[in-house]
Design a protein around this motif. Sequence first.
Motif, PDB file in Angstrom:
ATOM      1  N   ALA A 169       0.831  -1.210   0.000  1.00  0.00           N
ATOM      2  CA  ALA A 169       0.000   0.000   0.000  1.00  0.00           C
ATOM      3  C   ALA A 169       0.864   1.258   0.000  1.00  0.00           C
ATOM      4  CB  ALA A 169      -0.934  -0.013   1.210  1.00  0.00           C
ATOM      5  N   LEU A 170       1.926   1.243   0.814  1.00  0.00           N
ATOM      6  CA  LEU A 170       2.806   2.415   0.860  1.00  0.00           C
ATOM      7  C   LEU A 170       3.507   2.610  -0.483  1.00  0.00           C
ATOM      8  CD1 LEU A 170       4.131   4.729   2.406  1.00  0.00           C
ATOM      9  CD2 LEU A 170       5.872   3.115   3.199  1.00  0.00           C
ATOM     10  N   LYS A 171       3.981   1.526  -1.057  1.00  0.00           N
ATOM     11  CA  LYS A 171       4.652   1.584  -2.362  1.00  0.00           C
ATOM     12  C   LYS A 171       3.702   2.162  -3.417  1.00  0.00           C
ATOM     13  CE  LYS A 171       7.119  -1.622  -5.491  1.00  0.00           C
ATOM     14  NZ  LYS A 171       6.172  -1.919  -6.568  1.00  0.00           N
ATOM     15  N   THR A 172       2.465   1.680  -3.409  1.00  0.00           N
ATOM     16  CA  THR A 172       1.478   2.148  -4.386  1.00  0.00           C
ATOM     17  C   THR A 172       1.134   3.610  -4.148  1.00  0.00           C
ATOM     18  OG1 THR A 172       0.599  -0.111  -4.392  1.00  0.00           O
ATOM     19  CG2 THR A 172      -0.741   1.581  -5.459  1.00  0.00           C
ATOM     20  N   ALA A 173       1.024   3.988  -2.885  1.00  0.00           N
ATOM     21  CA  ALA A 173       0.730   5.390  -2.548  1.00  0.00           C
ATOM     22  C   ALA A 173       1.834   6.309  -3.072  1.00  0.00           C
ATOM     23  CB  ALA A 173       0.574   5.539  -1.035  1.00  0.00           C
TER      24      ALA A 173
ATOM     25  N   THR B 252       1.892   6.388  -7.017  1.00  0.00           N
ATOM     26  CA  THR B 252       0.767   7.091  -7.647  1.00  0.00           C
ATOM     27  C   THR B 252       0.581   8.487  -7.076  1.00  0.00           C
ATOM     28  OG1 THR B 252      -0.823   6.229  -6.037  1.00  0.00           O
ATOM     29  CG2 THR B 252      -0.446   4.911  -8.033  1.00  0.00           C
ATOM     30  N   ARG B 253       1.320   8.795  -5.994  1.00  0.00           N
ATOM     31  CA  ARG B 253       1.186  10.084  -5.313  1.00  0.00           C
ATOM     32  C   ARG B 253      -0.263  10.343  -4.880  1.00  0.00           C
ATOM     33  NH1 ARG B 253       6.249   9.823  -6.081  1.00  0.00           N
ATOM     34  NH2 ARG B 253       7.559  11.645  -6.466  1.00  0.00           N
ATOM     35  N   THR B 254      -0.937   9.254  -4.506  1.00  0.00           N
ATOM     36  CA  THR B 254      -2.310   9.386  -3.989  1.00  0.00           C
ATOM     37  C   THR B 254      -2.435   8.586  -2.696  1.00  0.00           C
ATOM     38  OG1 THR B 254      -3.157   7.458  -5.199  1.00  0.00           O
ATOM     39  CG2 THR B 254      -3.276   9.600  -6.339  1.00  0.00           C
ATOM     40  N   ALA B 255      -3.500   8.874  -1.951  1.00  0.00           N
ATOM     41  CA  ALA B 255      -3.754   8.175  -0.689  1.00  0.00           C
ATOM     42  C   ALA B 255      -4.205   6.753  -0.992  1.00  0.00           C
ATOM     43  CB  ALA B 255      -4.814   8.915   0.118  1.00  0.00           C
ATOM     44  N   VAL B 256      -3.348   5.797  -0.653  1.00  0.00           N
ATOM     45  CA  VAL B 256      -3.645   4.368  -0.808  1.00  0.00           C
ATOM     46  C   VAL B 256      -3.369   3.711   0.533  1.00  0.00           C
ATOM     47  CG1 VAL B 256      -3.008   2.224  -1.986  1.00  0.00           C
ATOM     48  CG2 VAL B 256      -3.019   4.384  -3.256  1.00  0.00           C
ATOM     49  N   PHE B 257      -4.281   2.838   0.955  1.00  0.00           N
ATOM     50  CA  PHE B 257      -4.144   2.174   2.248  1.00  0.00           C
ATOM     51  C   PHE B 257      -4.312   0.668   2.062  1.00  0.00           C
ATOM     52  CE2 PHE B 257      -6.249   6.331   2.767  1.00  0.00           C
ATOM     53  CZ  PHE B 257      -5.244   6.980   3.449  1.00  0.00           C
TER      54      PHE B 257
ATOM     55  N   SER C  26     -10.480  -4.652   6.703  1.00  0.00           N
ATOM     56  CA  SER C  26     -11.733  -5.421   6.711  1.00  0.00           C
ATOM     57  C   SER C  26     -11.830  -6.292   5.461  1.00  0.00           C
ATOM     58  CB  SER C  26     -12.946  -4.500   6.849  1.00  0.00           C
ATOM     59  OG  SER C  26     -12.833  -3.388   6.013  1.00  0.00           O
ATOM     60  N   ARG C  27     -11.397  -5.753   4.309  1.00  0.00           N
ATOM     61  CA  ARG C  27     -11.467  -6.536   3.062  1.00  0.00           C
ATOM     62  C   ARG C  27     -10.152  -7.259   2.768  1.00  0.00           C
ATOM     63  NH1 ARG C  27     -13.306  -1.508   1.456  1.00  0.00           N
ATOM     64  NH2 ARG C  27     -11.490  -1.289   0.104  1.00  0.00           N
ATOM     65  N   ASN C  28      -9.101  -6.950   3.553  1.00  0.00           N
ATOM     66  CA  ASN C  28      -7.768  -7.537   3.345  1.00  0.00           C
ATOM     67  C   ASN C  28      -7.296  -7.363   1.904  1.00  0.00           C
ATOM     68  OD1 ASN C  28      -5.440  -8.778   4.383  1.00  0.00           O
ATOM     69  ND2 ASN C  28      -6.087 -10.792   3.639  1.00  0.00           N
ATOM     70  N   GLU C  29      -7.397  -6.143   1.427  1.00  0.00           N
ATOM     71  CA  GLU C  29      -6.961  -5.844   0.062  1.00  0.00           C
ATOM     72  C   GLU C  29      -6.538  -4.387  -0.033  1.00  0.00           C
ATOM     73  OE1 GLU C  29     -10.549  -6.703  -2.207  1.00  0.00           O
ATOM     74  OE2 GLU C  29     -11.227  -4.632  -2.009  1.00  0.00           O
ATOM     75  N   LEU C  30      -5.889  -4.066  -1.134  1.00  0.00           N
ATOM     76  CA  LEU C  30      -5.449  -2.696  -1.369  1.00  0.00           C
ATOM     77  C   LEU C  30      -6.668  -1.777  -1.447  1.00  0.00           C
ATOM     78  CD1 LEU C  30      -2.551  -1.599  -1.888  1.00  0.00           C
ATOM     79  CD2 LEU C  30      -3.099  -1.628  -4.322  1.00  0.00           C
ATOM     80  N   TRP C  31      -6.577  -0.643  -0.749  1.00  0.00           N
ATOM     81  CA  TRP C  31      -7.669   0.324  -0.757  1.00  0.00           C
ATOM     82  C   TRP C  31      -7.146   1.595  -1.426  1.00  0.00           C
ATOM     83  CZ3 TRP C  31      -9.284   3.361   4.250  1.00  0.00           C
ATOM     84  CH2 TRP C  31     -10.266   4.311   3.922  1.00  0.00           C
ATOM     85  N   GLU C  32      -7.417   1.661  -2.744  1.00  0.00           N
ATOM     86  CA  GLU C  32      -6.990   2.849  -3.498  1.00  0.00           C
ATOM     87  C   GLU C  32      -8.115   3.869  -3.401  1.00  0.00           C
ATOM     88  OE1 GLU C  32      -4.518   1.655  -7.184  1.00  0.00           O
ATOM     89  OE2 GLU C  32      -5.792  -0.071  -6.793  1.00  0.00           O
ATOM     90  N   LYS C  33      -7.999   4.746  -2.437  1.00  0.00           N
ATOM     91  CA  LYS C  33      -9.053   5.720  -2.116  1.00  0.00           C
ATOM     92  C   LYS C  33      -9.542   6.440  -3.377  1.00  0.00           C
ATOM     93  CE  LYS C  33     -11.507   8.867   0.004  1.00  0.00           C
ATOM     94  NZ  LYS C  33     -12.859   8.674  -0.526  1.00  0.00           N
ATOM     95  N   GLY C  34     -10.843   6.330  -3.642  1.00  0.00           N
ATOM     96  CA  GLY C  34     -11.440   7.059  -4.754  1.00  0.00           C
ATOM     97  C   GLY C  34     -11.369   6.345  -6.088  1.00  0.00           C
ATOM     98  N   LYS C  35     -10.851   5.116  -6.089  1.00  0.00           N
ATOM     99  CA  LYS C  35     -10.675   4.420  -7.377  1.00  0.00           C
ATOM    100  C   LYS C  35     -12.017   4.240  -8.097  1.00  0.00           C
ATOM    101  CE  LYS C  35      -7.959   0.938  -9.669  1.00  0.00           C
ATOM    102  NZ  LYS C  35      -7.244  -0.339  -9.614  1.00  0.00           N
TER     103      LYS C  35
END
Lengths: 136, 136
Positions: A50-54, A57-62, A66-75
């Motif tokens: 998640a940190l690498k992806t954030a 992409t220079r965006t908030a990614v967590f 709960s879903r045990n998956e990448l949470w790309e905020k706003g995708k």
Amino acid sequence: MNQLEEGNKLQLDFAKLAKSVKISPDIIPVAVQNIDTKEVILVAYVNELALKTAVETRTAVFWSTSRNELWEKGKTSGEVFDLVEVYVNCEQNSLLFKVRPRRGGICHTRNAQAQPRNCYYRRLNLDSSELENIDP
Amino acid sequence: MNQLEEGNKLQLDFAKLAKSVKISPDIIPVAVQNIDTKEVILVAYVNELALKTAVETRTAVFWSTSRNELWEKGKTSGEVFDLVEVYVNCEQNSLLFKVRPRRGGICHTRNAQAQPRNCYYRRLNLDSSELENIDP
């Protein structure tokens, strides 16, 4: 009304973190702050991906615990937050993301005007122990 | 030099939270913000006793996940932080403490002038992946 999310009763979920860590062991907490208003808008988690992806992409990614998956905020919603700055604490076990919304909000809840909220819209009255909604 | 705390290399401790939860299962994270400067100065944890003690004493009190005991900030050092406001998130699994230092700092580290720091004194350079100390 969803009492947990909209009510005035403090009923903290002290069991959540242990459940999250069981599902996703390698996570660290991230305080998320709006770089312009300085409001703290969320506490979320990241793992290495998640940190690498954030950062890439220079965006908030967590990491959604709960879903045990990448949470790309706003995708899907388009409510993307630009990642402007990342800070690390002394012991390197928590992060601070300074972000800027392109549009929309960080919280899945909405106020009565259907505007998105920041997650900390309820203040604990320290005398009465009731929650007061500051963005009803 | 303590490389983990003072160095420019990002070496996040992704194992810490699982260890903390094993020792202290019933904790939730707390983002701690200076109510005057709006800086995020710490992410810590509380359990029910720590939150109760914080509210009763109106000071920043946490649960130390390394010592597995109540962490009454400033009890020995005198560097007490007044607890001004407490907020809870939508899902009631994290908190925001707005605090005001009576004197001193929140972090155990010091800058070169021996002044106490806030914990987020290193910024990640998103291009080079190196840490930059903003309060050296």
